[in-house]
Design an enzyme around this catalytic site. Structure first.
Site, short mmCIF file in Angstrom:
data_model
loop_
_atom_site.label_atom_id
_atom_site.label_comp_id
_atom_site.label_asym_id
_atom_site.label_seq_id
_atom_site.Cartn_x
_atom_site.Cartn_y
_atom_site.Cartn_z
CG ASP A 174 -9.03 0.61 5.68
OD1 ASP A 174 -8.94 0.21 4.51
OD2 ASP A 174 -8.27 0.28 6.59
CE LYS A 207 -3.86 -2.27 2.38
NZ LYS A 207 -4.62 -2.45 3.62
CD GLN A 257 -3.23 -4.28 6.61
OE1 GLN A 257 -3.33 -3.21 6.02
NE2 GLN A 257 -3.74 -5.40 6.14
N1 GUN Z 1 -6.90 -6.45 6.49
C1 GUN Z 1 -7.44 -7.13 5.45
N2 GUN Z 1 -8.02 -6.27 4.59
C2 GUN Z 1 -7.86 -5.03 5.09
C3 GUN Z 1 -8.23 -3.73 4.65
O1 GUN Z 1 -8.87 -3.53 3.62
N3 GUN Z 1 -7.85 -2.71 5.45
C4 GUN Z 1 -7.18 -2.89 6.60
N4 GUN Z 1 -6.86 -1.83 7.33
N5 GUN Z 1 -6.81 -4.08 7.05
C5 GUN Z 1 -7.15 -5.15 6.29
#
Ligand code: GUN
Length: 291
Positions: free
Chosen positions: A119, A52, A96
């Site tokens: 998110d 990311k 995350q």
């Molecule tokens: N863990 C798995 N998918 C995601 C996501 O889209 N965002 C975040 N912050 N953690 C995740």
């Protein structure tokens, strides 16, 4: 069978975003800035969060990675969130998931300023999403909508079967695809671990979104000819023949299901890269709101 190529599509979206960033900076507005908080050193999470951050840098974003020890207290994490909430340099940030067991995930997600919640996990943004009001859509469902739209997969009036009811994918996916919107207007069935006769239901599906986290769960006998299949799963499976010791498997048995599919996403290279592109789109939106 047409492969829904998330890698190529996400690259295109990232190029589009990079052009917008250039225009912003040319007009004197600073580049979008995304931050990510990672607790602990879970291999998969580290890979995702690094991907990311890297993607952001490539599109001309500023990016910051905050790594915290696995044993950080809940208050310690909330304190880091507050720092990002109040830092005017940060447009958006993510925490995350998953978090270690001693930390209350709901409490953490509710601590994120909804205006920086790229998110789309804060209850305020989930509520707006459910009401089809403008907001940050959660990146994975947003990426799936975008992929369906760009490949012109008809969803209106189609029967979509979502497998899995997670807050990140299954639940928002079922809400979004039933709404009056692009890649919406579908008749949606949401299924989960307590669903009876799952196969009976998936055999009726025009579109299946598999998001349950069980590798190669969806097999050819469970789908009808001409189905569209979106595979959200990504599990590391031990494989001693691979250099890194594992291979990645989706929730779909690709080899058999693809033979009956009109459209299908691969793993890797399907939904995963789209998630990153849409997170960037949300961060760009946050930066534009700031002006
Ligand atoms: N863990 C798995 N998918 C995601 C996501 O889209 N965002 C975040 N912050 N953690 C995740």
């Amino acid at each position: 069978m047409i492969l829904l190529d998330g890698k190529a599509t996400s690259n295109k979206i990232k190029e589009e975003i990079a052009i917008e960033v250039q225009e912003l900076t040319k007009s004197g507005i600073r580049a979008p800035h995304l931050a990510a908080i990672l607790v602990g050193d879970n291999g998969a999470s580290l890979t995702y969060v690094n991907a990311k951050v890297k993607a952001c840098a490539k599109a001309g974003f500023e990016s910051t990675l905050v790594t915290l020890p696995l044993d950080i207290s809940e208050d310690g994490l909330l304190n880091e969130i507050e720092k990002l909430n109040t830092n005017p340099e940060i447009d958006g940030f993510i925490v995350q998931l998953p978090l270690p067991k001693h930390i209350d995930e709901q409490k953490v997600l509710m601590a994120v300023n909804p205006d920086k919640d790229v998110d789309g996990f804060h209850p305020t943004n989930v509520g707006k999403m459910a009401l089809n009001l403008p907001t940050f859509l959660p990146a994975t469902p947003f990426g799936i909508l975008e992929l369906l739209e760009r490949y012109k997969v008809e969803t209106s009036g189609k029967h979509v079967v979502v497998i899995g009811r997670s807050h990140i994918v299954g639940s928002p996916m079922s809400i979004l695809m039933s709404q009056k919107r692009a890649a919406g207007n579908a008749t949606v069935t949401i299924t989960h671990s307590r669903t009876k006769n799952l196969k009976e239901i998936t055999l009726q599906a025009d579109i299946i979104v598999a998001a349950l986290g069980i590798p190669e769960f969806l097999t050819a006998d469970m789908v009808k000819d001409g189905v569209t299949v979106i595979d959200v799963g990504i599990t590391r499976i031990e494989d001693k023949t691979k250099k890194n010791g594992f291979r990645l498997a989706g929730d779909v048995h690709f080899e058999s299901v693809s033979k009956k599919s009109n459209f299908i996403t691969p793993v890797p290279g399907g939904v995963g890269p789209m998630t990153i592109a849409m997170l960037m789109k949300n961060t760009l939106l946050a930066a534009k709101r700031r002006g």
